[in-house]
Scaffold this motif. Structure first.
Motif, PDB file in Angstrom:
ATOM      1  N   UNK A 115       3.565  -2.686  14.868  1.00  7.58           N
ATOM      2  CA  UNK A 115       3.308  -1.351  14.322  1.00  7.58           C
ATOM      3  C   UNK A 115       2.866  -0.426  15.456  1.00  7.58           C
ATOM      4  N   UNK A 116       3.547   0.677  15.692  1.00  8.64           N
ATOM      5  CA  UNK A 116       3.201   1.584  16.800  1.00  8.64           C
ATOM      6  C   UNK A 116       1.773   2.110  16.699  1.00  8.64           C
ATOM      7  N   UNK A 117       1.169   2.348  17.843  1.00 14.19           N
ATOM      8  CA  UNK A 117      -0.216   2.812  17.883  1.00 14.19           C
ATOM      9  C   UNK A 117      -0.404   4.156  17.185  1.00 14.19           C
ATOM     10  N   UNK A 118       0.643   4.997  17.211  1.00 12.23           N
ATOM     11  CA  UNK A 118       0.493   6.341  16.637  1.00 12.23           C
ATOM     12  C   UNK A 118       0.523   6.357  15.109  1.00 12.23           C
ATOM     13  N   UNK A 119       0.903   5.236  14.493  1.00 11.57           N
ATOM     14  CA  UNK A 119       0.933   5.182  13.033  1.00 11.57           C
ATOM     15  C   UNK A 119      -0.483   5.044  12.497  1.00 11.57           C
ATOM     16  N   UNK A 120      -0.882   5.972  11.666  1.00 12.07           N
ATOM     17  CA  UNK A 120      -2.215   5.973  11.081  1.00 12.07           C
ATOM     18  C   UNK A 120      -2.132   5.872   9.563  1.00 12.07           C
ATOM     19  N   UNK A 121      -3.279   5.597   8.945  1.00 12.20           N
ATOM     20  CA  UNK A 121      -3.302   5.482   7.486  1.00 12.20           C
ATOM     21  C   UNK A 121      -2.916   6.807   6.842  1.00 12.20           C
ATOM     22  N   UNK A 122      -2.102   6.726   5.815  1.00 12.07           N
ATOM     23  CA  UNK A 122      -1.722   7.894   5.025  1.00 12.07           C
ATOM     24  C   UNK A 122      -1.599   7.473   3.575  1.00 12.07           C
ATOM     25  N   UNK A 123      -2.127   8.276   2.676  1.00 18.75           N
ATOM     26  CA  UNK A 123      -2.001   7.976   1.253  1.00 18.75           C
ATOM     27  C   UNK A 123      -0.543   8.102   0.828  1.00 18.75           C
ATOM     28  N   UNK A 124      -0.225   7.557  -0.314  1.00 18.06           N
ATOM     29  CA  UNK A 124       1.147   7.647  -0.807  1.00 18.06           C
ATOM     30  C   UNK A 124       1.562   9.104  -1.066  1.00 18.06           C
ATOM     31  N   UNK A 125       0.699   9.948  -1.658  1.00 20.18           N
ATOM     32  CA  UNK A 125       1.097  11.351  -1.807  1.00 20.18           C
ATOM     33  C   UNK A 125       1.330  12.044  -0.468  1.00 20.18           C
ATOM     34  N   UNK A 126       0.545  11.678   0.548  1.00 21.90           N
ATOM     35  CA  UNK A 126       0.770  12.288   1.857  1.00 21.90           C
ATOM     36  C   UNK A 126       2.116  11.851   2.431  1.00 21.90           C
TER      37      UNK A 126
END
Length: 287
Positions: free
Chosen positions: A157-168
């Motif tokens: 998983x790339x470092x730039x991927x951050x948590x995001x809610x499903x609506x986001x």
């Protein structure tokens, strides 16, 4: 039509082998093969080993987002027409192990219960001519994945991927589609997305109409925003004439009970679901 779509994306694969494997992989996904893993798809393609499929997914160099862009453009060219709708929804993929990116015990509509699964959020494009999936996002749980650097590293998983809610995630896909010129004046989705005020606000800011499910307990503002009232209370007060109105004035936020009301019963509670609708311009409504 399949060959036309393949011709569109063929240039994204610089070498013959991954291009040929991608074609076989997609045909396998479209087949009636029950399990869509590399072994089963390789067998479907007449391959003795799953190596080519695995190399395509793990090692071959190709841009998945660029392929997505090509397919999205292809879908719009063939399906685009007046009154198109973008549909957001999620689905789960039941898994047995812990290695798949984003997997954890979570609710999935695929099984109708909590299972060890991955969950993806998808965007579909629907018109009177047909429908097609045009984007996707993997939901990455915050605690079990986003906060675990080693697990992220192993899964690639790339470092730039951050948590995001499903609506986001849904909002990102909708914005990407509209920014590229996808002609869709409407967005629709279930309560998981209708309950998010930021998603609704983002759509309103763009002037994009929506019909999104909300819980009956959702409080909506009336009297020019001065009064907050439950959605089911507002719906119960609407006169029958509203349901046959020829047009709706710009910028009104409406909650109609008779337009789309469903009763849901679960082991814990039962409630009525309402549809939150926002229209940016005069739009004729048909019932």
């Amino acid at each position: 039509m399949f060959e036309q779509a393949m011709d569109r994306i063929a240039g994204r694969f610089s070498r013959v082998e991954p291009r040929r494997t991608a074609r076989a992989y997609l045909l396998g996904l479209l087949s009636r093969t029950e399990r869509k893993n590399c072994w089963q798809l390789a067998e479907q393609a007449g391959l003795a080993q799953p190596g080519p499929m695995q190399r395509l997914l793990h090692y071959a160099r190709w841009d998945a987002d660029a392929v997505r862009d090509d397919i999205r453009a292809y879908a719009v060219e063939h399906l685009g027409t007046e009154g198109a709708v973008l549909i957001v929804d999620e689905t789960g993929f039941v898994k047995k192990g812990r290695a798949s990116a984003g997997v954890q015990r979570q609710y999935t509509g695929t099984a109708g219960r909590i299972e060890n699964s991955q969950v993806g959020v998808f965007l579909a494009y629907a018109t009177s001519r047909g429908r097609a999936l045009i984007d996707r996002r993997l939901y990455l749980p915050e605690q079990s994945w986003c906060s675990d650097p080693e697990r992220r590293r192993v899964a690639g998983i790339p470092d730039e991927v951050r948590f995001a809610t499903k609506p986001r995630l849904a909002g990102e896909m909708i914005a990407a589609a509209l920014d590229t010129g996808v002609p869709a004046p409407w967005v629709t989705g279930d309560e998981a997305y209708g309950q998010d005020p930021r998603l609704r606000a983002a759509l309103e800011a763009r002037g994009t109409g929506y019909v999104l499910a909300v819980a009956c307990s959702t409080r909506v503002r009336i009297n020019s925003g001065r009064t907050a009232v439950r959605a089911d209370t507002v719906a119960g007060r609407l006169p029958a004439a509203v349901l046959t109105a020829p047009a709706v004035t710009a910028g009104r936020l409406l909650h109609w009970s008779h337009w789309r009301t469903r009763h849901q019963a679960t082991a814990r509670r039962s409630h009525y679901r309402r549809r939150s609708c926002w229209i940016d311009h005069e739009t004729a409504l048909e019932y």
